[in-house]
Design an enzyme around this catalytic site. Sequence first.
Site, PDB file in Angstrom:
ATOM      1  N   VAL A 243       0.793  -1.233  -0.166  1.00  0.00           N
ATOM      2  CA  VAL A 243      -0.047   0.023  -0.087  1.00  0.00           C
ATOM      3  C   VAL A 243       0.861   1.207   0.027  1.00  0.00           C
ATOM      4  CG1 VAL A 243      -1.805   1.481   1.345  1.00  0.00           C
ATOM      5  CG2 VAL A 243      -1.955  -1.130   1.260  1.00  0.00           C
ATOM      6  N   CYS A 244       1.916   1.059   0.756  1.00  0.00           N
ATOM      7  CA  CYS A 244       2.727   2.304   0.807  1.00  0.00           C
ATOM      8  C   CYS A 244       3.577   2.598  -0.410  1.00  0.00           C
ATOM      9  CB  CYS A 244       4.123   2.206   1.994  1.00  0.00           C
ATOM     10  SG  CYS A 244       3.295   1.928   3.518  1.00  0.00           S
ATOM     11  N   THR A 245       3.862   1.508  -1.225  1.00  0.00           N
ATOM     12  CA  THR A 245       4.378   1.917  -2.533  1.00  0.00           C
ATOM     13  C   THR A 245       3.576   2.536  -3.396  1.00  0.00           C
ATOM     14  OG1 THR A 245       5.791  -0.275  -2.286  1.00  0.00           O
ATOM     15  CG2 THR A 245       5.353   0.538  -4.386  1.00  0.00           C
TER      16      THR A 245
ATOM     17  N   MET B  39       3.261   6.379  -2.324  1.00  0.00           N
ATOM     18  CA  MET B  39       4.543   6.965  -2.565  1.00  0.00           C
ATOM     19  C   MET B  39       4.597   7.492  -4.225  1.00  0.00           C
ATOM     20  SD  MET B  39       6.558   8.085  -0.241  1.00  0.00           S
ATOM     21  CE  MET B  39       6.529   7.568   1.623  1.00  0.00           C
TER      22      MET B  39
END
Length: 209
Positions: free
Chosen positions: A44-46, A49
């Site tokens: 999810v973070c990827t 970002m």
Amino acid sequence: MSLHIGDVAPDFSIDSSKGPISFHQWAGDSWVFFFSHPADFTPVCTTEMGRTAQLAGEFAKRNTKPLGLSTDTAAEHLKWIDDVNATQHTTVAFPILADAKLEVARLYDMIHPLQSATEAVRSVFIIDPNKKVRLTLTYPMNVGRNFDEILRVIDALQLADARKVAMPADWRPGDRVIIPLSVTDDMARENFPQGWEAPRPYLRLTSLT
């Protein structure tokens, strides 16, 4: 520490993917979209970002600097950024704070112990050029942010400051705005010569276009 709307965003100095950052100095006269992530090399973070990088032009148009945070090291950030760029087809140019000691995460109340004792939840702070917190949002670790909403609320805050208005539910740029109750009808006639619609005395809607 819990930050409230209107508080001065705490200053800090810390390493990042772009080298050491002193927050207030780095922010300068810009707005800041400050957002945290649980960890590098996570799915999810990827995507988040990558989406922030893809919207670089939109943030720039709004005089807004994105600033990420993850509780990993700067070296890990740099390796992860390569993955973000490759998988999200973009170029991450904004800094990601390296908060491995959780100093900034604790300062901004990003560590929620029932979620994780060592990883930040998905916090959002919109901070104005006076370093005041203007909006806070908190998402769980397994739900990505809505970036349309983040841009919408920056637009709303900036227009509200510039024209001394308020925004109705689901407002989008170009929609009608609300004349606040603090503005008398006499003041409104001067500030909004185009007039307004008032289905109730306390609900005055006007167009700025």
